[in-house]
Design a protein around this motif. Sequence first.
Motif, mmCIF file in Angstrom:
data_model
loop_
_atom_site.group_PDB
_atom_site.id
_atom_site.type_symbol
_atom_site.label_atom_id
_atom_site.label_comp_id
_atom_site.label_asym_id
_atom_site.label_seq_id
_atom_site.Cartn_x
_atom_site.Cartn_y
_atom_site.Cartn_z
ATOM 1 N N ASN A 1 -20.935 11.719 2.376
ATOM 2 C CA ASN A 1 -19.920 10.669 2.281
ATOM 3 C C ASN A 1 -18.580 11.314 1.924
ATOM 4 N N PRO A 2 -17.479 10.787 2.423
ATOM 5 C CA PRO A 2 -16.169 11.405 2.181
ATOM 6 C C PRO A 2 -15.835 11.608 0.707
ATOM 7 N N ASP A 3 -16.308 10.689 -0.151
ATOM 8 C CA ASP A 3 -15.972 10.792 -1.577
ATOM 9 C C ASP A 3 -17.007 11.564 -2.389
ATOM 10 N N GLY A 4 -18.005 12.142 -1.720
ATOM 11 C CA GLY A 4 -19.026 12.909 -2.418
ATOM 12 C C GLY A 4 -20.144 12.080 -3.018
ATOM 13 N N SER A 5 -20.072 10.763 -2.862
ATOM 14 C CA SER A 5 -21.121 9.886 -3.384
ATOM 15 C C SER A 5 -22.338 9.931 -2.477
ATOM 16 N N ILE A 6 -23.430 9.334 -2.941
ATOM 17 C CA ILE A 6 -24.514 8.946 -2.052
ATOM 18 C C ILE A 6 -24.604 7.425 -2.140
ATOM 19 N N SER A 7 -25.093 6.804 -1.093
ATOM 20 C CA SER A 7 -25.064 5.334 -1.013
ATOM 21 C C SER A 7 -26.275 4.726 -1.714
ATOM 22 N N LEU A 8 -26.338 4.981 -3.018
ATOM 23 C CA LEU A 8 -27.391 4.443 -3.875
ATOM 24 C C LEU A 8 -26.716 3.836 -5.099
ATOM 25 N N HIS A 9 -27.060 2.578 -5.394
ATOM 26 C CA HIS A 9 -26.352 1.819 -6.419
ATOM 27 C C HIS A 9 -27.358 1.079 -7.292
ATOM 28 N N ALA A 10 -27.258 1.275 -8.615
ATOM 29 C CA ALA A 10 -28.115 0.543 -9.564
ATOM 30 C C ALA A 10 -27.578 -0.880 -9.667
ATOM 31 N N ARG A 11 -28.115 -1.762 -8.876
ATOM 32 C CA ARG A 11 -27.548 -3.094 -8.664
ATOM 33 C C ARG A 11 -27.802 -4.069 -9.815
ATOM 34 N N ARG A 12 -29.034 -4.069 -10.335
ATOM 35 C CA ARG A 12 -29.399 -5.106 -11.312
ATOM 36 C C ARG A 12 -30.324 -4.524 -12.372
ATOM 37 N N ILE A 13 -30.153 -4.988 -13.595
ATOM 38 C CA ILE A 13 -31.022 -4.540 -14.678
ATOM 39 C C ILE A 13 -31.374 -5.738 -15.553
ATOM 40 N N GLY B 1 -33.659 -10.625 -28.840
ATOM 41 C CA GLY B 1 -34.771 -11.219 -28.099
ATOM 42 C C GLY B 1 -34.330 -12.062 -26.915
ATOM 43 N N ASN B 2 -33.013 -12.147 -26.669
ATOM 44 C CA ASN B 2 -32.509 -12.906 -25.530
ATOM 45 C C ASN B 2 -32.767 -12.154 -24.225
ATOM 46 N N GLN B 3 -32.875 -12.912 -23.140
ATOM 47 C CA GLN B 3 -33.043 -12.299 -21.831
ATOM 48 C C GLN B 3 -31.690 -11.808 -21.322
ATOM 49 N N ILE B 4 -31.627 -10.532 -20.952
ATOM 50 C CA ILE B 4 -30.408 -9.951 -20.399
ATOM 51 C C ILE B 4 -30.644 -9.678 -18.916
ATOM 52 N N ASP B 5 -29.736 -10.161 -18.090
ATOM 53 C CA ASP B 5 -29.852 -9.988 -16.635
ATOM 54 C C ASP B 5 -28.456 -9.683 -16.108
ATOM 55 N N VAL B 6 -28.221 -8.423 -15.746
ATOM 56 C CA VAL B 6 -26.883 -7.960 -15.400
ATOM 57 C C VAL B 6 -26.876 -7.430 -13.963
ATOM 58 N N THR B 7 -25.860 -7.820 -13.209
ATOM 59 C CA THR B 7 -25.675 -7.341 -11.843
ATOM 60 C C THR B 7 -24.385 -6.538 -11.760
ATOM 61 N N ALA B 8 -24.467 -5.358 -11.175
ATOM 62 C CA ALA B 8 -23.298 -4.473 -11.050
ATOM 63 C C ALA B 8 -22.680 -4.634 -9.671
ATOM 64 N N PRO B 9 -21.397 -4.993 -9.591
ATOM 65 C CA PRO B 9 -20.727 -5.081 -8.291
ATOM 66 C C PRO B 9 -20.837 -3.761 -7.523
ATOM 67 N N THR B 10 -20.968 -3.856 -6.223
ATOM 68 C CA THR B 10 -21.085 -2.656 -5.391
ATOM 69 C C THR B 10 -19.755 -1.907 -5.340
ATOM 70 N N PRO B 11 -19.787 -0.630 -4.972
ATOM 71 C CA PRO B 11 -18.545 0.144 -4.864
ATOM 72 C C PRO B 11 -17.542 -0.510 -3.924
ATOM 73 N N ASP B 12 -16.273 -0.262 -4.189
ATOM 74 C CA ASP B 12 -15.193 -0.824 -3.375
ATOM 75 C C ASP B 12 -15.086 -0.021 -2.083
ATOM 76 N N ASP B 13 -15.965 -0.362 -1.162
ATOM 77 C CA ASP B 13 -16.126 0.415 0.071
ATOM 78 C C ASP B 13 -16.422 -0.553 1.213
ATOM 79 N N VAL B 14 -15.852 -0.315 2.372
ATOM 80 C CA VAL B 14 -15.965 -1.235 3.499
ATOM 81 C C VAL B 14 -17.421 -1.456 3.902
ATOM 82 N N LEU B 15 -18.207 -0.362 3.991
ATOM 83 C CA LEU B 15 -19.597 -0.498 4.422
ATOM 84 C C LEU B 15 -20.420 -1.266 3.409
ATOM 85 N N TRP B 16 -20.262 -0.941 2.116
ATOM 86 C CA TRP B 16 -20.992 -1.680 1.078
ATOM 87 C C TRP B 16 -20.694 -3.167 1.178
ATOM 88 N N LYS B 17 -19.420 -3.528 1.284
ATOM 89 C CA LYS B 17 -19.040 -4.938 1.297
ATOM 90 C C LYS B 17 -19.537 -5.637 2.561
#
Length: 227
Positions: free
Chosen positions: A182-194, A202-218
């Motif tokens: 990839n031009p920026d040295g990344s690989i197209s693998l993203h930890a999306r949700r945890i 003891g609360n339930q935590i559910d977090v989603t990480a926005p994808t990289p600011d990249d045309v293909l990802w979007k």
Amino acid sequence: MDILYEDNHIIIVNKRSGEIVQGDKTGDEPLAETIKRFIKERDNKPGNVFLGVVHRLDRPVSGAVIFAKTSKALSRLNSMFANGEVHKTYWAITRNKPKKDEDTLTHYITSRESNNKSYASTTPVAGAKEARLAYRLIAHSDRYFLLAVRLMTGRKHQIRVQLSTVGCPVKGDLKYGDKRSNPDGSISLHARRICFVHPVSGNQIDVTAPTPDDVLWKALESGIIQG
């Protein structure tokens, strides 16, 4: 600092590709130190700031990373990760379409420190650890395929080596068989949700990480297959 969640005990941030979670031989400042400095300045804290590294993402990978802000949270999160109580979903872009739209992969992984690489076998071998993941094809374009990957074990470079072994290396991952970087040295693998139960409240935590600011990802994200 792209903070996805924070309270008195934990902070979850959206790591950018290229950042290292913990210090390594490069001497580059790790994300853990960046966050400590950020908290110290933001909260005007005297003395040292406690921040415990709970898990890691490879340098070229982006997405959600949890850090512990107290020793109590660190100890409990370490146990939760060891017991498989933290559930992670990754998104991976591949150039090749997997043979099945949905499947569970089981391999036996060995790692070699000399070249920082893991190797997967379909049959047990001496010293290997079992690795399991489930994937589902959720979107595609004319040339690329977006997989949602759920880890059942946590082995070094697990997603990268397992997908490569079935002929679907992650886009940009030269180490595991992709053709082009990839031009920026990344690989197209993203930890999306945890998802996990908070180690203190003891609360339930559910977090989603926005994808990289990249045309293909979007583009792939906007074309997710329903159902």
